[in-house]
Design a protein around this motif. Structure first.
Motif, mmCIF file in Angstrom:
data_model
loop_
_atom_site.group_PDB
_atom_site.id
_atom_site.type_symbol
_atom_site.label_atom_id
_atom_site.label_comp_id
_atom_site.label_asym_id
_atom_site.label_seq_id
_atom_site.Cartn_x
_atom_site.Cartn_y
_atom_site.Cartn_z
ATOM 1 N N UNK A 1 0.830 -1.206 0.000
ATOM 2 C CA UNK A 1 0.000 0.000 0.000
ATOM 3 C C UNK A 1 0.867 1.260 0.000
ATOM 4 N N UNK A 2 1.857 1.295 0.894
ATOM 5 C CA UNK A 2 2.711 2.471 0.975
ATOM 6 C C UNK A 2 3.518 2.654 -0.309
ATOM 7 N N UNK A 3 3.957 1.554 -0.872
ATOM 8 C CA UNK A 3 4.713 1.609 -2.126
ATOM 9 C C UNK A 3 3.855 2.207 -3.242
ATOM 10 N N UNK A 4 2.595 1.815 -3.299
ATOM 11 C CA UNK A 4 1.680 2.360 -4.299
ATOM 12 C C UNK A 4 1.393 3.835 -4.037
ATOM 13 N N UNK A 5 1.180 4.204 -2.766
ATOM 14 C CA UNK A 5 0.955 5.616 -2.431
ATOM 15 C C UNK A 5 2.163 6.470 -2.817
ATOM 16 N N UNK A 6 3.354 5.992 -2.512
ATOM 17 C CA UNK A 6 4.571 6.741 -2.845
ATOM 18 C C UNK A 6 4.716 6.906 -4.355
ATOM 19 N N UNK A 7 4.373 5.853 -5.103
ATOM 20 C CA UNK A 7 4.429 5.931 -6.569
ATOM 21 C C UNK A 7 3.439 6.972 -7.083
ATOM 22 N N UNK A 8 2.231 6.976 -6.520
ATOM 23 C CA UNK A 8 1.218 7.955 -6.931
ATOM 24 C C UNK A 8 1.685 9.377 -6.632
ATOM 25 N N UNK A 9 2.314 9.577 -5.482
ATOM 26 C CA UNK A 9 2.845 10.908 -5.145
ATOM 27 C C UNK A 9 3.872 11.367 -6.171
ATOM 28 N N UNK A 10 4.786 10.466 -6.538
ATOM 29 C CA UNK A 10 5.816 10.837 -7.518
ATOM 30 C C UNK A 10 5.186 11.246 -8.849
ATOM 31 N N UNK B 1 -1.744 -6.009 -8.048
ATOM 32 C CA UNK B 1 -1.380 -5.655 -6.668
ATOM 33 C C UNK B 1 -2.281 -4.531 -6.168
ATOM 34 N N UNK B 2 -2.522 -3.551 -7.005
ATOM 35 C CA UNK B 2 -3.387 -2.434 -6.610
ATOM 36 C C UNK B 2 -4.796 -2.956 -6.310
ATOM 37 N N UNK B 3 -5.297 -3.837 -7.162
ATOM 38 C CA UNK B 3 -6.668 -4.320 -6.987
ATOM 39 C C UNK B 3 -6.777 -5.369 -5.876
ATOM 40 N N UNK B 4 -5.664 -5.884 -5.429
ATOM 41 C CA UNK B 4 -5.680 -6.788 -4.279
ATOM 42 C C UNK B 4 -5.907 -5.999 -2.985
ATOM 43 N N UNK B 5 -5.455 -4.753 -2.966
ATOM 44 C CA UNK B 5 -5.543 -3.927 -1.757
ATOM 45 C C UNK B 5 -6.687 -2.912 -1.780
ATOM 46 N N UNK B 6 -7.227 -2.622 -2.969
ATOM 47 C CA UNK B 6 -8.266 -1.592 -3.110
ATOM 48 C C UNK B 6 -9.358 -2.098 -4.038
ATOM 49 N N UNK B 7 -10.604 -1.704 -3.757
ATOM 50 C CA UNK B 7 -11.741 -2.172 -4.562
ATOM 51 C C UNK B 7 -11.640 -1.706 -6.011
ATOM 52 N N UNK B 8 -11.191 -0.473 -6.216
ATOM 53 C CA UNK B 8 -11.016 0.077 -7.559
ATOM 54 C C UNK B 8 -10.066 1.272 -7.448
ATOM 55 N N UNK B 9 -9.846 1.958 -8.553
ATOM 56 C CA UNK B 9 -8.851 3.029 -8.545
ATOM 57 C C UNK B 9 -9.295 4.210 -7.682
#
Length: 198
Positions: free
Chosen positions: A11-20, A45-53
């Motif tokens: 989750x944090x890795x995805x959040x950090x990527x979105x910030x960049x 991986x994103x959809x494993x942790x979140x229902x959608x974008x």
């Protein structure tokens, strides 16, 4: 990243990527594919942790709001130390030099995201509302300490400071404002409310 390999703190890795992506390319460039490519992981991986974008984006905004809550505690604890203008300028720079300006643009840009955040209890413009509360809480603490006038209108000063700072940092094409510009803006806004040190 090969399929089936667990990602630590995905989750944090995805959040950090979105910030960049937000900081580099702006809200228009933020897609689920762009995020997973930036994070170096499979789209699943994103959809494993979140229902959608939009669920992912709402999580990103809530994560950044939690950071403001942490900053608010530290700022309030600084009441009575340093200078009021210096403390405010530092807090506003920390807030807006981060991804906050880009997240405000993202929330403005995506209707579904705004709707989800409102359903979760966010009012006004997420991040800016919490940032305004942070500044108001600090000014209230300084008023109680006698460094801000007893009749100071904290409810007006806080959003004025947030709005002025947001405008200073909103230009993504040029360098961020220098510290003196931020300090000067803060000093102008609070000039009538801050008591001079004896």
């Amino acid at each position: 990243m090969p399929t089936g390999v667990a990602l630590p703190d995905a989750r944090q890795r995805l959040f950090d990527a979105a910030e960049r992506i937000l900081l580099r390319d702006g809200p228009n460039a933020l897609t689920s594919r762009a995020v997973t490519v930036e994070a170096g992981c499979a789209k699943g991986v994103l959809h494993r942790h979140f229902a959608d974008f939009d669920d992912f984006l709402a999580g990103l905004v809530r994560d950044r709001i939690a950071r403001i809550d942490e900053q608010a505690g530290a700022l309030r604890a600084s009441a009575g130390t340093g200078t009021v203008t210096g403390n405010l300028a530092g807090a506003l720079t920390e807030l807006f030099a981060s991804v906050a300006v880009a997240i405000v643009a993202l929330v403005t840009f995506r209707d579904e995201l705004r709707a989800r955040l409102r359903q979760a209890g966010s009012a006004g413009i997420p991040l800016l509302t919490e940032a305004t509360a942070m500044i108001a809480s600090y000014l209230t603490a300084e008023r109680e300490a006698g460094r801000v006038a007893a009749d100071a209108d904290v409810g007006t000063l806080a959003p004025t400071l947030i709005g002025a700072a947001h405008l200073l940092f909103a230009d993504r094409e040029n360098a961020p404002p220098d510290p003196e510009a931020v300090r000067r803006t803060v000093a102008t806004v609070v000039a009538g409310a801050v008591r001079q040190s004896r």
